[in-house]
Motif scaffolding. Structure first.
Motif, PDB file in Angstrom:
ATOM      1  N   PRO A 151       9.117  61.876   0.338  1.00 46.13           N
ATOM      2  CA  PRO A 151       8.236  61.932   1.523  1.00 46.13           C
ATOM      3  C   PRO A 151       6.935  61.156   1.289  1.00 46.13           C
ATOM      4  O   PRO A 151       5.994  61.280   2.059  1.00 46.13           O
ATOM      5  CB  PRO A 151       7.972  63.441   1.672  1.00 46.13           C
ATOM      6  N   PHE A 152       6.899  60.373   0.223  1.00 44.01           N
ATOM      7  CA  PHE A 152       5.752  59.535  -0.114  1.00 44.01           C
ATOM      8  C   PHE A 152       6.296  58.379  -0.957  1.00 44.01           C
ATOM      9  O   PHE A 152       7.456  58.421  -1.393  1.00 44.01           O
ATOM     10  CB  PHE A 152       4.706  60.335  -0.907  1.00 44.01           C
ATOM     11  N   PRO A 153       5.523  57.331  -1.206  1.00 46.04           N
ATOM     12  CA  PRO A 153       6.031  56.241  -2.045  1.00 46.04           C
ATOM     13  C   PRO A 153       6.501  56.763  -3.395  1.00 46.04           C
ATOM     14  O   PRO A 153       5.811  57.555  -4.035  1.00 46.04           O
ATOM     15  CB  PRO A 153       4.810  55.330  -2.188  1.00 46.04           C
ATOM     16  N   LYS A 154       7.681  56.341  -3.825  1.00 45.61           N
ATOM     17  CA  LYS A 154       8.237  56.826  -5.076  1.00 45.61           C
ATOM     18  C   LYS A 154       7.304  56.503  -6.234  1.00 45.61           C
ATOM     19  O   LYS A 154       6.894  55.349  -6.403  1.00 45.61           O
ATOM     20  CB  LYS A 154       9.606  56.188  -5.327  1.00 45.61           C
ATOM     21  N   PRO A 155       6.952  57.489  -7.041  1.00 49.48           N
ATOM     22  CA  PRO A 155       6.006  57.237  -8.136  1.00 49.48           C
ATOM     23  C   PRO A 155       6.608  56.370  -9.233  1.00 49.48           C
ATOM     24  O   PRO A 155       7.819  56.401  -9.463  1.00 49.48           O
ATOM     25  CB  PRO A 155       5.689  58.651  -8.652  1.00 49.48           C
ATOM     26  N   TYR A 156       5.746  55.647  -9.896  1.00 48.47           N
ATOM     27  CA  TYR A 156       6.198  54.818 -11.014  1.00 48.47           C
ATOM     28  C   TYR A 156       6.645  55.696 -12.171  1.00 48.47           C
ATOM     29  O   TYR A 156       7.608  55.392 -12.870  1.00 48.47           O
ATOM     30  CB  TYR A 156       5.067  53.887 -11.457  1.00 48.47           C
ATOM     31  N   ARG A 157       5.948  56.802 -12.363  1.00 44.28           N
ATOM     32  CA  ARG A 157       6.248  57.698 -13.475  1.00 44.28           C
ATOM     33  C   ARG A 157       5.823  59.113 -13.108  1.00 44.28           C
ATOM     34  O   ARG A 157       4.874  59.302 -12.349  1.00 44.28           O
ATOM     35  CB  ARG A 157       5.514  57.250 -14.740  1.00 44.28           C
ATOM     36  N   GLU A 158       6.527  60.103 -13.630  1.00 50.92           N
ATOM     37  CA  GLU A 158       6.205  61.498 -13.376  1.00 50.92           C
ATOM     38  C   GLU A 158       5.850  62.183 -14.693  1.00 50.92           C
ATOM     39  O   GLU A 158       6.565  62.039 -15.687  1.00 50.92           O
ATOM     40  CB  GLU A 158       7.381  62.230 -12.716  1.00 50.92           C
ATOM     41  N   VAL A 159       4.749  62.935 -14.676  1.00 45.55           N
ATOM     42  CA  VAL A 159       4.315  63.676 -15.862  1.00 45.55           C
ATOM     43  C   VAL A 159       4.088  65.133 -15.449  1.00 45.55           C
ATOM     44  O   VAL A 159       3.089  65.446 -14.804  1.00 45.55           O
ATOM     45  CB  VAL A 159       3.020  63.091 -16.466  1.00 45.55           C
ATOM     46  N   PRO A 160       5.006  66.049 -15.780  1.00 50.93           N
ATOM     47  CA  PRO A 160       4.797  67.466 -15.443  1.00 50.93           C
ATOM     48  C   PRO A 160       3.587  68.025 -16.206  1.00 50.93           C
ATOM     49  O   PRO A 160       3.417  67.746 -17.394  1.00 50.93           O
ATOM     50  CB  PRO A 160       6.092  68.143 -15.909  1.00 50.93           C
ATOM     51  N   ILE A 161       2.753  68.777 -15.526  1.00 46.55           N
ATOM     52  CA  ILE A 161       1.583  69.405 -16.142  1.00 46.55           C
ATOM     53  C   ILE A 161       1.660  70.904 -15.881  1.00 46.55           C
ATOM     54  O   ILE A 161       1.659  71.336 -14.727  1.00 46.55           O
ATOM     55  CB  ILE A 161       0.269  68.827 -15.583  1.00 46.55           C
ATOM     56  N   LEU A 162       1.748  71.687 -16.952  1.00 46.34           N
ATOM     57  CA  LEU A 162       1.784  73.138 -16.843  1.00 46.34           C
ATOM     58  C   LEU A 162       0.488  73.707 -17.408  1.00 46.34           C
ATOM     59  O   LEU A 162       0.151  73.471 -18.574  1.00 46.34           O
ATOM     60  CB  LEU A 162       2.983  73.721 -17.602  1.00 46.34           C
ATOM     61  N   LEU A 163      -0.239  74.442 -16.592  1.00 49.07           N
ATOM     62  CA  LEU A 163      -1.490  75.069 -17.007  1.00 49.07           C
ATOM     63  C   LEU A 163      -1.200  76.512 -17.420  1.00 49.07           C
ATOM     64  O   LEU A 163      -0.473  77.232 -16.725  1.00 49.07           O
ATOM     65  CB  LEU A 163      -2.513  75.041 -15.867  1.00 49.07           C
ATOM     66  N   GLY A 164      -1.762  76.932 -18.542  1.00 49.47           N
ATOM     67  CA  GLY A 164      -1.513  78.286 -19.033  1.00 49.47           C
ATOM     68  C   GLY A 164      -2.687  78.841 -19.812  1.00 49.47           C
ATOM     69  O   GLY A 164      -3.800  78.299 -19.782  1.00 49.47           O
ATOM     70  N   GLU A 165      -2.432  79.932 -20.513  1.00 50.51           N
ATOM     71  CA  GLU A 165      -3.462  80.579 -21.338  1.00 50.51           C
ATOM     72  C   GLU A 165      -2.879  80.885 -22.706  1.00 50.51           C
ATOM     73  O   GLU A 165      -1.668  81.040 -22.868  1.00 50.51           O
ATOM     74  CB  GLU A 165      -3.950  81.864 -20.670  1.00 50.51           C
ATOM     75  N   TRP A 166      -3.779  80.994 -23.675  1.00 47.29           N
ATOM     76  CA  TRP A 166      -3.371  81.272 -25.045  1.00 47.29           C
ATOM     77  C   TRP A 166      -4.167  82.444 -25.599  1.00 47.29           C
ATOM     78  O   TRP A 166      -5.392  82.511 -25.461  1.00 47.29           O
ATOM     79  CB  TRP A 166      -3.585  80.052 -25.935  1.00 47.29           C
ATOM     80  N   TRP A 167      -3.462  83.371 -26.242  1.00 42.43           N
ATOM     81  CA  TRP A 167      -4.092  84.494 -26.940  1.00 42.43           C
ATOM     82  C   TRP A 167      -3.819  84.382 -28.433  1.00 42.43           C
ATOM     83  O   TRP A 167      -2.681  84.088 -28.829  1.00 42.43           O
ATOM     84  CB  TRP A 167      -3.522  85.827 -26.444  1.00 42.43           C
ATOM     85  N   ASN A 168      -4.831  84.598 -29.236  1.00 41.41           N
ATOM     86  CA  ASN A 168      -4.626  84.665 -30.687  1.00 41.41           C
ATOM     87  C   ASN A 168      -4.099  86.058 -31.044  1.00 41.41           C
ATOM     88  O   ASN A 168      -4.675  86.777 -31.869  1.00 41.41           O
ATOM     89  CB  ASN A 168      -5.935  84.388 -31.436  1.00 41.41           C
ATOM     90  N   ALA A 169      -3.029  86.442 -30.415  1.00 40.53           N
ATOM     91  CA  ALA A 169      -2.430  87.766 -30.624  1.00 40.53           C
ATOM     92  C   ALA A 169      -1.049  87.749 -29.996  1.00 40.53           C
ATOM     93  O   ALA A 169      -0.719  86.865 -29.205  1.00 40.53           O
ATOM     94  CB  ALA A 169      -3.292  88.857 -29.990  1.00 40.53           C
ATOM     95  N   ASN A 170      -0.247  88.732 -30.357  1.00 38.83           N
ATOM     96  CA  ASN A 170       1.042  88.898 -29.711  1.00 38.83           C
ATOM     97  C   ASN A 170       0.797  89.339 -28.260  1.00 38.83           C
ATOM     98  O   ASN A 170       0.131  90.347 -28.015  1.00 38.83           O
ATOM     99  CB  ASN A 170       1.855  89.952 -30.468  1.00 38.83           C
ATOM    100  N   VAL A 171       1.328  88.590 -27.312  1.00 37.96           N
ATOM    101  CA  VAL A 171       1.006  88.863 -25.910  1.00 37.96           C
ATOM    102  C   VAL A 171       1.570  90.207 -25.439  1.00 37.96           C
ATOM    103  O   VAL A 171       1.018  90.830 -24.522  1.00 37.96           O
ATOM    104  CB  VAL A 171       1.501  87.720 -25.000  1.00 37.96           C
ATOM    105  N   VAL A 172       2.645  90.670 -26.049  1.00 42.74           N
ATOM    106  CA  VAL A 172       3.176  91.997 -25.701  1.00 42.74           C
ATOM    107  C   VAL A 172       2.187  93.070 -26.152  1.00 42.74           C
ATOM    108  O   VAL A 172       1.945  94.050 -25.435  1.00 42.74           O
ATOM    109  CB  VAL A 172       4.563  92.206 -26.330  1.00 42.74           C
ATOM    110  N   ASP A 173       1.584  92.896 -27.331  1.00 42.69           N
ATOM    111  CA  ASP A 173       0.564  93.840 -27.800  1.00 42.69           C
ATOM    112  C   ASP A 173      -0.663  93.817 -26.890  1.00 42.69           C
ATOM    113  O   ASP A 173      -1.283  94.861 -26.649  1.00 42.69           O
ATOM    114  CB  ASP A 173       0.146  93.505 -29.234  1.00 42.69           C
ATOM    115  N   VAL A 174      -1.023  92.646 -26.387  1.00 40.31           N
ATOM    116  CA  VAL A 174      -2.169  92.531 -25.468  1.00 40.31           C
ATOM    117  C   VAL A 174      -1.921  93.365 -24.218  1.00 40.31           C
ATOM    118  O   VAL A 174      -2.792  94.120 -23.760  1.00 40.31           O
ATOM    119  CB  VAL A 174      -2.418  91.059 -25.088  1.00 40.31           C
ATOM    120  N   GLU A 175      -0.718  93.260 -23.676  1.00 44.80           N
ATOM    121  CA  GLU A 175      -0.399  94.034 -22.482  1.00 44.80           C
ATOM    122  C   GLU A 175      -0.335  95.529 -22.783  1.00 44.80           C
ATOM    123  O   GLU A 175      -0.874  96.352 -22.018  1.00 44.80           O
ATOM    124  CB  GLU A 175       0.937  93.574 -21.903  1.00 44.80           C
ATOM    125  N   ASN A 176       0.302  95.915 -23.877  1.00 48.30           N
ATOM    126  CA  ASN A 176       0.427  97.340 -24.214  1.00 48.30           C
ATOM    127  C   ASN A 176      -0.932  97.985 -24.429  1.00 48.30           C
ATOM    128  O   ASN A 176      -1.162  99.137 -24.036  1.00 48.30           O
ATOM    129  CB  ASN A 176       1.294  97.503 -25.465  1.00 48.30           C
TER     130      ASN A 176
END
Length: 215
Positions: A151-176
């Motif tokens: 639905p737009f001019p076909k891009p020359y290249r595609e780069v997926p970008i995923l934004l997230g977060e990082w914990w210096n801990a086990n994330v299951v322990d963070v939730e518990n």
């Protein structure tokens, strides 16, 4: 009258054939298991898919059918949610734990089957059990059906970008801990782009380059 009905039925079959000729069946295997990574100068064991953080990107075309075999080799129960995918006639493959399915327990597996219908663009998949979504996630890139244009001019290249977060801990322990105390979870130690924090965090730029081994 019989001739008209026959001609209508014939044209209908041709229409159905034309809409399905470009569709494909894509089959993948997801292995959820422990992975040791280094972030913010700390080596940490996380749960990840196919030894990758973020997990693999799924590239499909509109109309394709996806079959995803999820093998849970991690120590935690898990499900996978396909965020934004319209689950038409496949609600049992949506993935929210205890809503559309029971969790996949350690040592077990489950197969998701669904078709991408009338959707294009970039979506994402993630774990839908506890905080595991912090490390168990990836992109779903939906291209137009064959012989259909963007639905737009076909891009020359595609780069997926995923934004997230990082914990210096086990994330299951963070939730518990948050659930036990009745408060919100600890604030993450960093934001991430495609699984990596930026260079401006203490130790990321100088100390870590000399003393840390990135994996």
């Amino acid at each position: 009258m019989g001739r008209l009905v026959f001609l209508f039925a014939s044209s209908l079959l041709l229409m159905v054939a034309a809409t399905t000729v470009s569709a494909a069946i894509l089959e993948h295997s997801f292995y959820a298991k422990n992975l040791t990574v280094t972030r913010l100068c700390n080596r940490q064991v996380i749960t990840a898919v196919n030894d990758s953080f973020p997990g693999p990107s799924l590239r499909v075309q509109e109309g394709d059918k996806l079959i995803i075999h999820v093998f849970n080799i991690s120590p935690f129960k898990i499900t996978i949610h396909w965020r934004g995918v319209s689950q038409l006639m496949s609600a049992w493959s949506d993935g929210p734990e205890m809503i559309t399915q029971c969790a996949i327990r350690p040592g077990n597996n489950y197969t998701y089957k669904y078709r991408i219908t009338k959707q294009e663009g970039t979506l994402f998949w993630h774990a839908h059990s506890s905080f595991l979504r912090a490390t168990v996630h990836g992109a779903i890139i939906i291209h137009p059906r064959a012989r259909h244009s963007y639905p737009f001019p076909k891009p020359y290249r595609e780069v997926p970008i995923l934004l997230g977060e990082w914990w210096n801990a086990n994330v299951v322990d963070v939730e518990n801990q948050a659930l036990a105390l009745g408060i919100g979870p600890n604030i993450s130690n960093a934001y991430t782009i495609n699984g990596w924090p930026g260079d401006l965090y203490p130790c990321s730029q100088n100390h870590c380059v000399q003393n840390c081994r990135h994996t």
